[in-house]
Design a protein around this motif. Structure first.
Motif, PDB file in Angstrom:
ATOM      1  N   GLY A 126       0.822  -1.206   0.000  1.00  0.00           N
ATOM      2  CA  GLY A 126       0.000   0.000   0.000  1.00  0.00           C
ATOM      3  C   GLY A 126       0.853   1.252   0.000  1.00  0.00           C
ATOM      4  N   LYS A 127       1.884   1.239   0.833  1.00  0.00           N
ATOM      5  CA  LYS A 127       2.773   2.420   0.919  1.00  0.00           C
ATOM      6  C   LYS A 127       3.528   2.639  -0.387  1.00  0.00           C
ATOM      7  N   ILE A 128       3.965   1.534  -1.009  1.00  0.00           N
ATOM      8  CA  ILE A 128       4.693   1.654  -2.277  1.00  0.00           C
ATOM      9  C   ILE A 128       3.778   2.275  -3.337  1.00  0.00           C
ATOM     10  N   PHE A 129       2.543   1.800  -3.377  1.00  0.00           N
ATOM     11  CA  PHE A 129       1.588   2.295  -4.371  1.00  0.00           C
ATOM     12  C   PHE A 129       1.282   3.780  -4.163  1.00  0.00           C
ATOM     13  N   GLU A 130       1.097   4.133  -2.908  1.00  0.00           N
ATOM     14  CA  GLU A 130       0.839   5.535  -2.582  1.00  0.00           C
ATOM     15  C   GLU A 130       2.008   6.410  -3.023  1.00  0.00           C
ATOM     16  N   ALA A 131       3.218   5.907  -2.784  1.00  0.00           N
ATOM     17  CA  ALA A 131       4.410   6.658  -3.176  1.00  0.00           C
ATOM     18  C   ALA A 131       4.431   6.832  -4.699  1.00  0.00           C
ATOM     19  N   LEU A 132       4.036   5.773  -5.419  1.00  0.00           N
ATOM     20  CA  LEU A 132       3.994   5.865  -6.888  1.00  0.00           C
ATOM     21  C   LEU A 132       3.050   6.969  -7.321  1.00  0.00           C
ATOM     22  N   TYR A 133       1.913   7.071  -6.641  1.00  0.00           N
ATOM     23  CA  TYR A 133       0.951   8.110  -6.996  1.00  0.00           C
ATOM     24  C   TYR A 133       1.549   9.502  -6.761  1.00  0.00           C
ATOM     25  N   ARG A 134       2.260   9.632  -5.667  1.00  0.00           N
ATOM     26  CA  ARG A 134       2.894  10.935  -5.405  1.00  0.00           C
ATOM     27  C   ARG A 134       3.929  11.253  -6.482  1.00  0.00           C
ATOM     28  N   VAL A 135       4.706  10.266  -6.900  1.00  0.00           N
ATOM     29  CA  VAL A 135       5.674  10.472  -7.983  1.00  0.00           C
ATOM     30  C   VAL A 135       4.929  10.924  -9.239  1.00  0.00           C
ATOM     31  N   SER A 136       3.825  10.231  -9.513  1.00  0.00           N
ATOM     32  CA  SER A 136       3.045  10.536 -10.702  1.00  0.00           C
ATOM     33  C   SER A 136       2.594  11.996 -10.721  1.00  0.00           C
ATOM     34  N   MET A 137       2.102  12.471  -9.583  1.00  0.00           N
ATOM     35  CA  MET A 137       1.629  13.861  -9.503  1.00  0.00           C
ATOM     36  C   MET A 137       2.801  14.846  -9.511  1.00  0.00           C
ATOM     37  N   ASP A 138       3.835  14.552  -8.709  1.00  0.00           N
ATOM     38  CA  ASP A 138       4.946  15.502  -8.575  1.00  0.00           C
ATOM     39  C   ASP A 138       5.750  15.641  -9.866  1.00  0.00           C
ATOM     40  N   TYR A 139       5.857  14.557 -10.633  1.00  0.00           N
ATOM     41  CA  TYR A 139       6.680  14.589 -11.847  1.00  0.00           C
ATOM     42  C   TYR A 139       5.831  14.651 -13.121  1.00  0.00           C
ATOM     43  N   ASP A 140       4.514  14.830 -12.998  1.00  0.00           N
ATOM     44  CA  ASP A 140       3.636  14.897 -14.176  1.00  0.00           C
ATOM     45  C   ASP A 140       3.873  13.711 -15.108  1.00  0.00           C
ATOM     46  N   THR A 141       3.777  12.500 -14.567  1.00  0.00           N
ATOM     47  CA  THR A 141       4.096  11.360 -15.423  1.00  0.00           C
ATOM     48  C   THR A 141       2.883  10.896 -16.223  1.00  0.00           C
ATOM     49  N   GLU A 142       3.155  10.409 -17.429  1.00  0.00           N
ATOM     50  CA  GLU A 142       2.141   9.708 -18.206  1.00  0.00           C
ATOM     51  C   GLU A 142       2.121   8.257 -17.769  1.00  0.00           C
ATOM     52  N   LEU A 143       3.300   7.818 -17.337  1.00  0.00           N
ATOM     53  CA  LEU A 143       3.438   6.442 -16.882  1.00  0.00           C
ATOM     54  C   LEU A 143       4.531   6.384 -15.824  1.00  0.00           C
ATOM     55  N   VAL A 144       4.212   5.753 -14.701  1.00  0.00           N
ATOM     56  CA  VAL A 144       5.262   5.375 -13.763  1.00  0.00           C
ATOM     57  C   VAL A 144       4.973   3.926 -13.416  1.00  0.00           C
ATOM     58  N   GLU A 145       5.972   3.068 -13.654  1.00  0.00           N
ATOM     59  CA  GLU A 145       5.708   1.665 -13.355  1.00  0.00           C
ATOM     60  C   GLU A 145       6.932   0.979 -12.766  1.00  0.00           C
ATOM     61  N   ILE A 146       6.651   0.047 -11.854  1.00  0.00           N
ATOM     62  CA  ILE A 146       7.686  -0.816 -11.317  1.00  0.00           C
ATOM     63  C   ILE A 146       7.396  -2.191 -11.896  1.00  0.00           C
ATOM     64  N   ASN A 147       8.289  -2.655 -12.745  1.00  0.00           N
ATOM     65  CA  ASN A 147       8.017  -3.919 -13.448  1.00  0.00           C
ATOM     66  C   ASN A 147       9.322  -4.620 -13.791  1.00  0.00           C
ATOM     67  N   PRO A 148       9.705  -5.604 -13.031  1.00  0.00           N
ATOM     68  CA  PRO A 148       8.937  -6.173 -11.926  1.00  0.00           C
ATOM     69  C   PRO A 148       9.253  -5.516 -10.589  1.00  0.00           C
ATOM     70  N   LEU A 149       8.244  -5.594  -9.714  1.00  0.00           N
ATOM     71  CA  LEU A 149       8.481  -5.343  -8.302  1.00  0.00           C
ATOM     72  C   LEU A 149       8.771  -6.727  -7.717  1.00  0.00           C
ATOM     73  N   ALA A 150       9.996  -6.888  -7.233  1.00  0.00           N
ATOM     74  CA  ALA A 150      10.393  -8.223  -6.780  1.00  0.00           C
ATOM     75  C   ALA A 150      10.016  -8.437  -5.317  1.00  0.00           C
ATOM     76  N   GLU A 151       9.338  -9.557  -5.066  1.00  0.00           N
ATOM     77  CA  GLU A 151       9.104  -9.969  -3.678  1.00  0.00           C
ATOM     78  C   GLU A 151      10.247 -10.909  -3.324  1.00  0.00           C
ATOM     79  N   THR A 152      10.980 -10.592  -2.257  1.00  0.00           N
ATOM     80  CA  THR A 152      12.135 -11.414  -1.908  1.00  0.00           C
ATOM     81  C   THR A 152      11.699 -12.547  -0.983  1.00  0.00           C
ATOM     82  N   PHE A 153      12.643 -13.474  -0.732  1.00  0.00           N
ATOM     83  CA  PHE A 153      12.296 -14.628   0.098  1.00  0.00           C
ATOM     84  C   PHE A 153      12.026 -14.243   1.544  1.00  0.00           C
ATOM     85  N   ASP A 154      12.550 -13.074   1.963  1.00  0.00           N
ATOM     86  CA  ASP A 154      12.237 -12.643   3.332  1.00  0.00           C
ATOM     87  C   ASP A 154      11.020 -11.706   3.363  1.00  0.00           C
TER      88      ASP A 154
END
Lengths: 383, 291
Positions: free
Chosen positions: A170-198
């Protein structure tokens, strides 16, 4: 405007999103310095803005500093889809349990932003959406409320997470939205977002496209665009400087017109009659003779061009200005290639007179002109 | 008749003192459009072609009731101008300005939706209801009154096709450009709904282009609603490569989405006659109207 992976990751890190430890290098010595501070295995990634970098061999892996140097050397001598690799990013390779996709982009049909999440990371999201639409979760963002933490948590739950992982996502997604607004992005994506073993989440790759029309709010990028640091060809740069919309294509018929739709239809018509356009060039509305001359210069600097098609339907654009521009360009660069001109609309008679006086024939029908230029291009090609 | 604007439309011009605003105010007045006031902050008290200029929309409306606004304000301030018009109760807004940031456009559209206002554009040539009113930058002489409604994502390509219709004596009811940007106010479906209700409009010309999926959604709408009026379409950008922006900010094929092929296929499956070349639009219509 696309920005590099390392820049995108730097921005995400600033907003509290975990990214792999790494550094940027432009030569092998720098690679050695950076690699020796990191814990192998390492990922060595070419910094280019073309899509499909991984499939084109632009990402290599190394288990030691010396291997990293070798990989880096290889990448730095490489071209990816015609673009030379000028810099590389070296980072610690993530041990991945799961790959996710998180992104925020524009939803045109809903006139809004949309947040997208998927459990299928590492692929183009459009491909996932086409093949397994049930694995793509979307949430429309209403600007009056923004994308709130509860929206983010709802999405995290829908892709199968709970507990502390849900709140972290949730926090990561919220941060992405802030990046989107602050940087006027057409696209901001994390691909892949890696889930680690821990159970942590790390942005293994990131992509940001800034809205070109908002670059006035992001001057550092605007400046770079104009200085040509983002892989633009000399023609593309010249077009930006002259406020012309230009796209290079692979054919041999140069095209200049006014209005994006008209120019696209011109390219289509050339193709319909069996010809191949070398470019898209829209001079826009109300072009001056100077602008027309600049456009001719850009198109004719492509050595593959055998013939030129100028298609003007004057509304705000005046045909006499266009005619004068053509003459200016002829004087300056000595145009020797055949030109087919279709010129109708505002001040049509004056425009025709100017051109006919110097022996340039002007046509009235776009389709007739397209057929003519295709024929000429084929004759020139056979010479 | 026609849609959105007619002879009862009273408009203000925001950005009337700029080169474009000035020039097109003159042409709109010549066409017979009722332009009642202009707005440019700091230029209140001036007159442009006999039209009084005010510093704010509020001040203009106190003296001159209006129900529409056309905006020529530069991109950096254009969204602000649209919000000002919306807040002052104007329900029809045409945004000619190009290069407005997406974020700003989204804000304007959200507000417009809340107050039930119609936004045309941004990056549109505007709208013309033949011989009644023109709020736009299109050359008026290529249009003639008649029964064809036209809706388009492009400017000059619309002129090309409209001129072709006029040459064949196929007059138009209302012709409007949705705008070449990724985020626009009206879309094809909104306009088809309006043309459906307009008794003057007997057939519709739809001019689309690559990028987004509005044409595909429109095809779904036509099928679902059994759209009662014939639709003829042209889609620009068959030869466009993916990933390149073809002039309009909205004209870009992203991945597999937004190709001309997909749009043409969807429209044809909805029974829409999709023309191969711009001139074929008039030919198709002539056949349909004859029947």
């Amino acid at each position: 405007m696309k920005i590099f992976e390392y820049e995108a990751k730097t921005i995400l890190a600033k907003y509290g999103i975990q990214t792999p430890k790494g550094g940027l290098a432009t030569d092998v010595n720098q690679v050695r310095e950076i690699a020796s501070t990191l814990k192998p295995p390492l990922a060595i990634k070419a910094q280019v803005l073309v899509a499909g970098r991984g499939r084109s061999g632009g990402i290599l892996f190394a288990d030691s500093v010396s291997e990293a140097e070798k990989s880096a050397e290889k990448l730095l001598n490489m071209q990816i889809k015609g673009i030379p690799v000028r810099s590389i990013w070296i980072e610690e390779k993530i041990q991945v349990k799961n790959e996710l996709y998180l992104g925020i982009t524009i939803d045109r049909a809903n006139r809004s932003y949309v947040a997208i999440a998927s459990t299928v990371g590492g692929m183009e999201i459009e491909e996932v959406a086409a093949e397994a639409p049930e694995k793509v979760i979307k949430s429309l963002i209403k600007p009056q409320h923004g994308f709130r933490s509860f929206h983010a948590r709802q999405m995290a739950r829908k892709i199968g997470y709970s507990g502390s992982q849900l709140t972290t996502l949730g926090k990561i997604f919220e941060a992405l939205y802030r990046v989107s607004m602050d940087y006027d992005t057409e696209l901001v994506e994390i691909n892949p977002l890696a889930e680690t073993f821990d159970g942590k989440f790390v942005a293994a790759d990131a992509r940001i496209i800034i809205d070109d029309n908002a670059l006035f709010r992001h001057r550092e990028y605007k400046k770079r665009l104009l200085e040509g640091e983002s892989e633009l060809t000399p023609q593309e740069l010249e077009a930006i400087r002259n406020n012309l919309a230009y796209v290079k294509l692979n054919g041999n018929i140069g095209v200049i017109g006014n209005g994006a739709g008209l120019v696209m239809a011109t390219l289509d018509t050339i193709q319909f009659y069996g010809g191949k356009p070398s470019n898209f060039l829209d001079v826009g509305g109300g072009a001056t003779s100077e602008k027309i001359a600049a456009a001719l210069n850009i198109v004719l600097s492509d050595p593959n061009v055998k013939a030129l098609f100028i298609n003007i339907l004057g509304g705000i654009t005046r045909c006499d200005e266009v005619a004068t521009g053509i003459l200016k360009a002829k004087e300056r660069v000595g145009v020797t290639k055949p030109i087919v001109i279709r010129l109708v609309g505002t001040n049509e008679e004056e425009g025709k007179r100017i051109l006919t006086e110097v022996g340039i024939h002007v046509l009235e029908s776009m389709e007739e002109a397209a057929q003519k230029v295709v024929k000429i291009s084929k004759q020139e090609e056979e010479r | 008749m026609g849609i959105i604007i007619d002879k009862n439309t009273h408009a203000i011009v925001q950005g009337i003192t700029g080169t474009q605003g000035r020039f097109h105010t003159k042409l709109m007045l010549e066409y017979g459009t009722k332009i009642v006031a202009g707005v440019t902050p700091g230029k209140g008290g001036m007159q442009i072609h006999g039209v009084p200029v005010y510093d704010t929309v509020e001040a203009a409306l106190e003296k001159h009731p209006a129900n529409a606004s056309i905006i020529f304000v530069p991109a950096i301030f254009a969204a602000e101008a649209a919000l000002e018009a919306l807040e002052n109760g104007i329900k029809t807004i045409i945004i000619i300005t190009e290069h407005i940031p997406i974020k700003d456009a989204v804000n304007v559209m959200t507000y417009a939706e809340q107050v039930n206002a119609v936004i045309i554009g941004p990056n549109t040539p505007g709208i013309i209801t033949s011989e009644e009113s023109k709020l736009g930058i299109m050359p008026a002489h290529i249009f003639m009154p008649g029964s064809i409604g036209m809706v388009s994502r492009s400017g000059t390509l619309t002129y090309e096709i409209a001129a072709g219709l006029t040459r064949k004596q196929l007059g138009q009811s209302t012709c409007l450009g949705l705008g070449g940007d990724p985020i626009t106010g009206l879309n094809f479906i909104d306009v088809l709904k309006m043309f459906r209700k307009d008794p003057q409009t007997k057939a519709v010309v739809l001019i689309g282009e690559i990028g987004g999926n509005l044409e595909e959604l429109t095809a779904e709408y036509i099928i679902k609603e059994k759209y009662p009026k014939p639709v003829v379409a042209f889609i620009a950008g068959r030869s466009a490569p993916p990933g390149k922006r073809m002039g309009h900010a909205g004209a870009i094929i992203m991945g597999k989405a937004g190709t001309a092929e997909s749009k043409i296929k969807a429209l044809r499956s909805a029974g829409v006659n999709v023309a191969e070349k711009p001139s074929d639009v008039a030919k198709s219509l002539a056949r349909i109207i004859d029947i």
